[in-house]
Design an enzyme around this catalytic site. Structure first.
Site, PDB file in Angstrom:
ATOM      1  N   ASP A  67     -48.749  37.026  43.278  1.00 36.37           N
ATOM      2  CA  ASP A  67     -49.447  37.266  44.625  1.00 36.37           C
ATOM      3  C   ASP A  67     -49.147  38.499  45.219  1.00 36.37           C
ATOM      4  OD1 ASP A  67     -50.713  34.550  43.921  1.00 36.37           O
ATOM      5  OD2 ASP A  67     -49.094  33.399  45.198  1.00 36.37           O
TER       6      ASP A  67
ATOM      7  N   TYR B 276     -38.434  31.699  38.334  1.00 31.29           N
ATOM      8  CA  TYR B 276     -38.780  32.214  39.511  1.00 31.29           C
ATOM      9  C   TYR B 276     -37.826  31.673  40.598  1.00 31.29           C
ATOM     10  CZ  TYR B 276     -43.675  32.490  37.957  1.00 31.29           C
ATOM     11  OH  TYR B 276     -44.843  32.704  36.865  1.00 31.29           O
TER      12      TYR B 276
ATOM     13  N   ASP C  21     -48.307  29.192  51.359  1.00 33.91           N
ATOM     14  CA  ASP C  21     -47.497  30.236  51.829  1.00 33.91           C
ATOM     15  C   ASP C  21     -47.441  30.374  53.330  1.00 33.91           C
ATOM     16  OD1 ASP C  21     -49.596  31.708  52.073  1.00 33.91           O
ATOM     17  OD2 ASP C  21     -49.244  32.906  50.040  1.00 33.91           O
TER      18      ASP C  21
ATOM     19  N   ARG D 225     -46.477  27.884  44.627  1.00 35.90           N
ATOM     20  CA  ARG D 225     -46.823  27.250  46.005  1.00 35.90           C
ATOM     21  C   ARG D 225     -47.434  25.922  45.692  1.00 35.90           C
ATOM     22  NH1 ARG D 225     -51.788  30.310  47.087  1.00 35.90           N
ATOM     23  NH2 ARG D 225     -51.829  30.923  45.082  1.00 35.90           N
TER      24      ARG D 225
END
Length: 309
Positions: free
Chosen positions: A47, A75, A89, A181
């Protein structure tokens, strides 16, 4: 006749430590410009506001992108507790709030439901196609979509920091197609407090590590110079998760022509997907059957390479 694409026939991987802001496509375009490369792509979209590993494939290395896309990725992300947004987000609009702030033990206890084989519904604002159109385009028009759940393998999910009552930082290792997310959204729902991702960083992807990545400032500084070329990793780096077999001289020639070729293999079973090398260079990827590799992807020999003669 199509227009011939300009640029150098250069192959390999360049690891970028992507900053927050630019899209993954914009980063690829910058790398292509900086290397004057004819062909480039990336292995796994980040993103715009996410940071970390963006592995850019050039030339023949683009044929290895699927094997990096399928590899495990790691991550770190910080969740903002107590607030849900329509994008899951910090860029989205607030759609729900809660005064509840679960403790560390409650968060750790909830994580087990998100480890292993799980089903995950992608965010409304995602690149998933709904009736041929990207979900985020329809979401921008205010449409609420019924997006089907998709399978995801989560290798691990750990609480690694608790900056304050409103935030929790986690580390996740997962397979292909995971939406961090959505993890934050669903974990917030499971905890009864709502949550969204405040910041996200991909720390490694298959064989590529963020610590080895170049910044965009470094790309600009080294653009169009041999110094940048020196940072290229060989295309074979994208095949490290597959077993390697060695092609005979005749086998390499047959493989480069798209035909099954004889290979020498150790610890490879009938039907395995593997890659064949000749003099250390990747020749093809395919299925191993009875001493031969049946190719599904063939790599062009580098200029000056006589291994297929």
């Amino acid at each position: 006749m199509g227009r011939k694409r300009k640029g150098r026939d250069i192959s390999g991987w360049l690891v970028i430590d992507k900053p927050a802001g630019p899209t993954s496509t914009a980063v690829v375009n910058k790398v292509r410009w900086a290397l004057d490369a004819k062909k480039a792509g990336h292995a796994g979209t980040l993103d715009p506001e996410a940071t970390g590993v963006l592995a850019v494939a050039l030339g023949e290395a683009t044929k290895t992108v699927p094997y990096i896309t399928d590899a495990l990725k790691a991550y770190t992300f910080t969740m903002r507790l107590g607030i849900a947004t329509n994008t899951d987000d910090a860029e989205g609009e607030v759609i729900a709030t809660s005064d509840l702030r679960p403790g560390d033990d409650a968060i750790k206890s909830a994580l087990s439901a998100f480890i292993g084989d799980i089903e995950q519904v992608p965010p409304q604002f995602s690149a998933v196609k709904i009736d041929g159109e990207r979900a985020y385009k329809r979401a921008r028009d205010g449409e609420a979509m019924d997006i089907a759940a998709r399978p995801l393998w989560v290798e691990s999910l750990l609480l690694i920091d608790r900056p304050d009552a409103d935030h929790a930082t986690l580390e996740m290792v997962c397979g292909k197609g995971g939406y961090v997310r959505a993890i934050a959204r669903d974990l917030g729902a499971a905890l009864g407090c709502h949550a969204h991702v405040r910041d996200l960083r991909r720390i490694w992807s298959g064989p590529f590590d963020a610590e080895d990545g170049l910044t965009l400032e470094q790309i600009d500084a080294m653009a169009k110079t041999p110094e940048l070329d020196a940072h290229l990793l060989p295309l074979e780096t994208g095949l490290t998760d597959l077993p390697e077999v060695t092609a005979s001289a005749e086998g390499a020639q047959r493989l480069r022509n798209g035909n099954p070729g004889m290979v020498f293999a150790n610890d490879v079973d009938y039907g395995d997907t593997c890659w064949a090398s000749r003099d250390g260079r990747a020749v093809a990827v395919g299925i191993f059957r009875s001493g031969e590799l049946h190719p599904s992807r063939v790599f062009n020999a580098p200029p000056g390479d006589d291994s297929s003669d």
